[in-house]
Design an enzyme around this catalytic site. Structure first.
Site, short mmCIF file in Angstrom:
data_model
loop_
_atom_site.label_atom_id
_atom_site.label_comp_id
_atom_site.label_asym_id
_atom_site.label_seq_id
_atom_site.Cartn_x
_atom_site.Cartn_y
_atom_site.Cartn_z
NE ARG A 1 45.72 63.85 3.66
CZ ARG A 1 46.31 64.56 2.86
NH1 ARG A 1 45.67 64.91 1.89
NH2 ARG A 1 47.50 64.87 2.95
CG HIS B 1 45.20 62.60 -3.42
ND1 HIS B 1 45.07 61.92 -2.08
CD2 HIS B 1 45.91 63.82 -3.32
CE1 HIS B 1 45.80 62.81 -1.37
NE2 HIS B 1 46.07 63.79 -1.89
P1 NDP Z 1 46.92 75.00 6.95
O1 NDP Z 1 47.38 74.11 7.95
O2 NDP Z 1 47.70 75.88 6.29
O3 NDP Z 1 45.28 75.39 7.32
C1 NDP Z 1 44.38 74.58 7.94
C2 NDP Z 1 43.13 75.42 8.16
O4 NDP Z 1 42.04 74.68 8.63
C3 NDP Z 1 43.33 76.45 9.04
O5 NDP Z 1 42.43 77.57 8.58
C4 NDP Z 1 42.83 76.06 10.43
O6 NDP Z 1 42.29 77.17 11.43
C5 NDP Z 1 41.47 75.27 9.97
N1 NDP Z 1 41.14 74.05 10.82
C6 NDP Z 1 42.13 73.29 11.30
N2 NDP Z 1 41.36 72.50 12.11
C7 NDP Z 1 40.14 73.20 12.38
C8 NDP Z 1 38.92 72.96 13.28
N3 NDP Z 1 38.82 71.88 13.94
N4 NDP Z 1 38.05 73.69 12.95
C9 NDP Z 1 37.89 74.78 12.15
N5 NDP Z 1 38.80 75.00 11.24
C10 NDP Z 1 40.05 74.15 11.47
O7 NDP Z 1 46.49 73.69 5.97
P2 NDP Z 1 46.72 73.80 4.25
O8 NDP Z 1 45.69 74.85 4.00
O9 NDP Z 1 48.06 74.12 3.95
O10 NDP Z 1 46.00 72.44 3.72
C11 NDP Z 1 44.85 71.97 3.96
C12 NDP Z 1 44.70 70.44 3.75
O11 NDP Z 1 44.82 70.20 2.31
C13 NDP Z 1 45.95 69.53 4.28
O12 NDP Z 1 46.04 69.28 5.45
C14 NDP Z 1 45.85 68.26 3.07
O13 NDP Z 1 45.04 67.15 3.77
C15 NDP Z 1 44.98 68.87 1.99
N6 NDP Z 1 45.67 68.80 0.79
C16 NDP Z 1 45.27 68.00 -0.26
C17 NDP Z 1 45.64 68.04 -1.42
C18 NDP Z 1 45.26 67.34 -2.61
O14 NDP Z 1 46.00 67.27 -3.63
N7 NDP Z 1 44.10 66.75 -2.92
C19 NDP Z 1 47.11 68.76 -1.88
C20 NDP Z 1 47.36 69.56 -0.50
C21 NDP Z 1 46.96 69.55 0.51
P3 NDP Z 1 43.22 78.18 11.79
O15 NDP Z 1 43.40 79.39 10.67
O16 NDP Z 1 42.45 78.82 12.82
O17 NDP Z 1 44.49 77.40 12.21
C1 OXD Z 2 49.28 66.95 0.47
C2 OXD Z 2 48.58 66.23 -0.61
O1 OXD Z 2 49.05 66.76 1.59
O2 OXD Z 2 49.04 66.00 -1.88
O3 OXD Z 2 50.40 67.70 0.00
O4 OXD Z 2 47.50 65.45 -0.45
#
Ligand code: NDP
Ligand code: OXD
Length: 309
Positions: A224, A272
């Site tokens: 993001r 994006h």
């Molecule tokens: P998940 O919820 O599956 O994973 C999040 C990860 O981040 C977990 O490993 C979590 O730790 C870690 N995390 C969260 N908070 C913290 C913190 N404070 N400190 C350290 N680690 C942290 O999310 P996804 O992998 O499915 O997606 C990640 C992000 O990708 C989405 O939220 C979205 O914003 C972005 N995205 C962007 C897209 C694009 O096209 N650019 C498309 C899709 C998604 P833990 O394992 O311990 O819970």
């Molecule tokens: C998502 C994205 O969060 O596309 O899925 O950014």
């Protein structure tokens, strides 16, 4: 049962067709033509206008049209007690890993340098380490981060990951919590951000974090825009602490035409598109949860509102 569809970026026609195929008896109402709000059980939303969800008195499920739910949770009026689920779609995961592999390879093979040389008609060979000698760090070891880290490791990179809680992943050096961040940064010549946007991660890509990276490191932000402190990025590029940045997400989207990032040769931009929501593969994930709701079975991919992801 009626479902409200709200998105300014996903096609309502496409989603309606996919959901109708999977759940022929589901009534779909496309915002803003939603009729009697008391008849809506499920809201499928990307960035709902504040108050929309609160105006649905019988709402039983909020399904996000993305993997990230920051847009949904940002509404201060979101009804308490209604479960929120997000998209976990293998197609999206594979697309994100393609993006991450592409951008890490571009940085590893010094694409920004050679693009700059081409603009100047300069033929100059640079020393090239192999992948095993290149240390890559992935912030976020969730659905997307884990797959990207494993695929980078298959390409031969020396990969480490960082999460909130302890994780173990074969072939990946795993760090967690605030204490683990320093160690991850110290070894990351290329840093990929795949964190969810939460109060704890907003602005995490800042001067302090950049200072913890090896000098001349590069970053890829495909999570993001609010993770990045833009002025700190420019300062780190100016000082040489960072050599390049590849950005797919921005605080302001679409990135305004006058934004200085557009013309900064050290910053490579995509609009994006790292892993767009893909109705044919994402609709079955949503339909599965609608069926679970109807049958009173546990929902999948539930968001913890307290944690913010
Ligand atoms: P998940 O919820 O599956 O994973 C999040 C990860 O981040 C977990 O490993 C979590 O730790 C870690 N995390 C969260 N908070 C913290 C913190 N404070 N400190 C350290 N680690 C942290 O999310 P996804 O992998 O499915 O997606 C990640 C992000 O990708 C989405 O939220 C979205 O914003 C972005 N995205 C962007 C897209 C694009 O096209 N650019 C498309 C899709 C998604 P833990 O394992 O311990 O819970
Ligand atoms: C998502 C994205 O969060 O596309 O899925 O950014």
């Amino acid at each position: 049962m009626a479902l409200l569809f709200q998105s300014s970026i996903d096609s309502a026609e496409r989603w309606s067709a996919e959901l109708h195929r999977l759940l022929p008896d589901l009534e779909i109402r496309v915002w803003p033509q939603i009729g009697n709000t008391g008849e809506i059980d499920v809201a499928l939303v990307w960035r709902p206008p504040s108050g929309l969800l609160a105006s649905l008195p019988k709402l039983k499920l909020i399904a996000a049209l993305g993997a990230g739910v920051d847009h949904v949770l940002a509404d201060p009026l979101i009804p308490a007690g209604v479960p929120v689920v997000r998209l976990v779609d293998p197609y999206m995961t594979a697309a994100m890993s393609e993006y991450v592999q592409l951008q890490v390879l571009r940085l590893h093979r010094q694409d920004p340098v050679y693009l700059a040389q081409q603009r100047e008609h300069v033929w100059r060979e640079r020393p090239q380490p192999n992948a095993a000698g290149r240390r890559v760090g992935v912030l976020g070891m969730g659905e997307l981060g884990r797959d990207a880290a494993l695929k980078l490791s298959v390409l031969g990179f020396d990969v480490a990951g960082w999460s909130r809680t302890e994780r173990r992943l074969p072939g990946i050096v795993c760090f967690h919590a605030a204490e683990g961040l320093r160690a991850l940064l110290a070894r990351s010549e290329i840093l990929v951000c795949l964190l969810p946007l939460t109060p704890a991660t907003e602005g995490i890509l800042d001067a302090r974090l950049f200072a913890g990276l090896p000098s001349g490191a590069a970053i890829v932000n495909c999570a993001r825009g609010q993770h990045l402190v833009e002025a700190d990025l420019v300062a780190a590029l100016d000082s040489g602490q960072l050599s390049a940045a590849i950005l797919d997400v921005f605080r302001d989207e679409p990135l305004p035409p006058q934004h200085p990032f557009w013309s900064d040769p050290r910053i490579l931009i995509t609009p994006h598109v790292a892993a767009a929501t893909h109705a044919p593969t994402a609709a079955p994930v949503v339909a599965d949860n609608v069926r679970r709701l109807r049958q009173g079975r546990p929902l999948l991919h539930l968001v913890d509102r307290e944690r913010g992801y």
